[in-house]
Write an enzyme that holds these catalytic residues in place. Structure first.
Site, PDB file in Angstrom:
ATOM      1  N   ARG A   1       0.863  -1.184   0.000  1.00 21.63           N
ATOM      2  CA  ARG A   1       0.000   0.000   0.000  1.00 21.63           C
ATOM      3  C   ARG A   1       0.894   1.227   0.000  1.00 21.63           C
ATOM      4  O   ARG A   1       1.664   1.435   0.941  1.00 21.63           O
ATOM      5  CB  ARG A   1      -0.906  -0.012   1.238  1.00 21.63           C
TER       6      ARG A   1
ATOM      7  N   TYR B   1      -4.510   2.202  15.757  1.00 22.79           N
ATOM      8  CA  TYR B   1      -3.283   2.297  16.555  1.00 22.79           C
ATOM      9  C   TYR B   1      -3.548   2.115  18.043  1.00 22.79           C
ATOM     10  O   TYR B   1      -2.807   1.439  18.728  1.00 22.79           O
ATOM     11  CB  TYR B   1      -2.581   3.642  16.292  1.00 22.79           C
TER      12      TYR B   1
ATOM     13  N   ASN C   1      -7.668   1.709   9.812  1.00 28.49           N
ATOM     14  CA  ASN C   1      -6.387   2.004  10.463  1.00 28.49           C
ATOM     15  C   ASN C   1      -6.618   2.045  11.962  1.00 28.49           C
ATOM     16  O   ASN C   1      -7.484   2.785  12.444  1.00 28.49           O
ATOM     17  CB  ASN C   1      -5.836   3.366  10.017  1.00 28.49           C
TER      18      ASN C   1
ATOM     19  N   GLU D   1      -3.571  -0.074   8.098  1.00 31.10           N
ATOM     20  CA  GLU D   1      -2.428   0.411   8.881  1.00 31.10           C
ATOM     21  C   GLU D   1      -2.548  -0.093  10.305  1.00 31.10           C
ATOM     22  O   GLU D   1      -3.632  -0.027  10.907  1.00 31.10           O
ATOM     23  CB  GLU D   1      -2.377   1.949   8.969  1.00 31.10           C
TER      24      GLU D   1
ATOM     25  N   GLU E   1      -7.636   8.347   5.949  1.00 29.07           N
ATOM     26  CA  GLU E   1      -7.957   9.019   7.215  1.00 29.07           C
ATOM     27  C   GLU E   1      -8.476  10.450   7.039  1.00 29.07           C
ATOM     28  O   GLU E   1      -7.880  11.406   7.556  1.00 29.07           O
ATOM     29  CB  GLU E   1      -6.741   9.023   8.139  1.00 29.07           C
TER      30      GLU E   1
ATOM     31  N   HIS F   1      -3.153  10.771   0.384  1.00 28.97           N
ATOM     32  CA  HIS F   1      -2.630  10.590   1.737  1.00 28.97           C
ATOM     33  C   HIS F   1      -2.045  11.949   2.165  1.00 28.97           C
ATOM     34  O   HIS F   1      -0.850  12.085   2.403  1.00 28.97           O
ATOM     35  CB  HIS F   1      -1.603   9.458   1.767  1.00 28.97           C
TER      36      HIS F   1
END
Ligand code: FCB
Length: 442
Positions: free
Chosen positions: A75, A290, A288, A348, A164, A119
């Site tokens: 990606r 985290y 994504n 991600e 995002e 991005h």
């Protein structure tokens, strides 16, 4: 736990501005990130993406690292200002050539190309006209998507329209921590809508050019109240709406969530028909993840919540809490919330730690291995629950330019010495390679 199926896509992710450098070469125009980095005081230690990992010149070596990892997919993002330096009209052939060569070599090495169209590096001339606050940017984005699809669409396995959009709205237009550095708080909502409209228009443009799989990648963070007081519960729900729903409900449900927790929220810029465009069917949802977010109430504020510490969890070098269960919880939440949930790719997931080469030149990063192991297990658990997860991409292949943190946060499976541009695979690289090779068992 069941085995992960053979067709599961193991990948790595990067983004153009974070790795490419070569910001003035071959006709690339300026992006909002070039402008932001060169404004004093915006980025830690004044770092910029001018050189980054010099991937623009070293991309063959980097593709070699991806191939040696055995990754099935890569990606990466396409720098809009390389393709259209003005953000509209004139197409820069050298920019298209760069990505054309990249996807060719990926194909030769058996790695599926998963391009992200946006991005965060918006062409500066578009920002000068209002950027994502301006409706016209959505149409410019669709034109750009068509140009790129026309050239590399035959070799793209999966397209990701936006990365995002929440972070662009919140940190870029709301709080000023990211480019373009606007501090509009909820006045940033048009940037949400116009990104979503751009996504919907780009889906149509990609389909017109024969695109196969099309997805959007959102940032998600499952929330929890600090205490079980009604006020904290309401605060956590408000944050959940803003981060986890504003960019997903319109795409998957065709409507905005209830924003009554935000007295200043105004959606008057939404026009008839927009939500139909935005909710055009997609083939996959990019997730994504985290860390989760804990919140408490913040009365009398336009943003009625405040983030709290997570003292019981270990933290990464960034200070982000390590909570693998949060990914399992998030995937369950998405399944419960969206009845027609498309297949999911974790586009991600990763962590920053400061591990450096030792005297023998080896980089041991056991904390990263533990992080990835925990989160991949969480994905497997979600799959055991029946959630259709089709792939997982580590952020990131390389240490790279981490936005407002500059080069301070190292997320790579591969260490980069920025003085020499030497790449050194870390122990997590070998670990991930073995995991991919070992029958993709996790
Ligand atoms: C995400 C971004 C990505 C990277 C990671 C650490 O929010 O999409 O570019 O910076 O965080």
């Amino acid at each position: 736990m069941a085995r992960i199926p053979e067709r599961f896509l193991w990948g790595v992710a990067t983004a153009a501005y974070q790795i490419e450098g070569a910001v003035d070469e071959d006709g690339r125009g300026p992006s909002v990130w070039d402008t932001f980095c060169h404004a004093p005081g915006k980025i830690r230690d004044g770092h910029t993406g001018d050189v980054a990992c010099d991937h623009y010149h070293r991309w063959r070596e980097d593709v070699g690292l991806i191939a040696s990892l055995g990754a099935g997919a890569y990606r990466f993002s396409i720098a809009w200002p390389r393709i259209q330096p003005d953000g509209r009209g004139l197409v820069n052939a050298a920019g298209l050539d760069f990505y054309d060569r990249l996807v060719d070599v990926l194909a030769e090495r058996g790695v599926a190309a998963c391009p992200t169209l946006f991005h965060w590096d918006l062409p500066q001339p578009l920002e000068d006209n209002g950027g994502w606050l301006d409706r016209d940017t959505a149409y410019r984005f669709a034109d750009y998507a068509a140009v790129v699809a026309e050239r590399i669409g035959d070799r793209a396995r999966m397209w990701i329209t936006l990365n995002e959009p929440y972070i662009v709205m919140a940190l870029g237009y709301g709080l000023g921590m990211h480019a373009p550095g606007r501090t509009l708080l909820l006045g940033a909502l048009p940037a949400a809508h116009h990104q979503l409209l751009g996504h919907g228009l780009a889906v149509a443009a990609l389909r017109d050019h024969g695109a196969g799989e099309v997805a959007i990648t959102n940032a998600y963070s499952p929330t929890e109240p600090e205490t079980d007081s009604a006020a904290d519960v309401t605060a956590a729900a408000a944050y959940d709406t803003l981060m986890n729903r504003v960019f997903t409900d319109p795409v998957l449900l065709g409507r905005y969530p209830d924003l009554s927790a935000f007295p200043d929220a105004d959606l008057s810029f939404v026009r008839d028909g927009d939500l139909k465009v935005i909710s055009a069917p997609i083939d996959a949802l990019g997730v994504n993840y985290y860390f989760p977010t804990r919140l408490r109430t913040l009365p009398d504020s336009p943003l009625p919540f405040e983030m709290c510490a997570y003292p019981e969890a270990p933290a990464t070098a960034f200070g982000w809490p390590v909570v693998p269960e949060g990914l399992h919880r998030l995937l369950g939440l998405l399944r419960d919330r969206y009845p027609g949930l498309p297949p999911i790719y974790v586009t991600e997931n990763g962590c920053s730690y400061d591990d450096m080469p030792d005297a023998a030149g080896r980089v041991a990063d056991p904390d990263r291995i533990a992080y990835l192991d925990g989160h991949i297990k969480a994905v497997r658990q979600a799959m055991d629950d029946g959630i259709d997860v089709r792939g997982y991409f580590v952020w990131s292949l390389l240490d790279n330019f981490e936005w407002s943190e500059g080069y301070h946060q190292r997320f790579g499976l591969v260490h980069v010495d920025y003085a020499t541009q030497r790449r050194t695979p870390k122990s997590s690289y070998a670990w991930y390679r073995d995991l991919i090779a070992d029958g993709r068992a996790g």
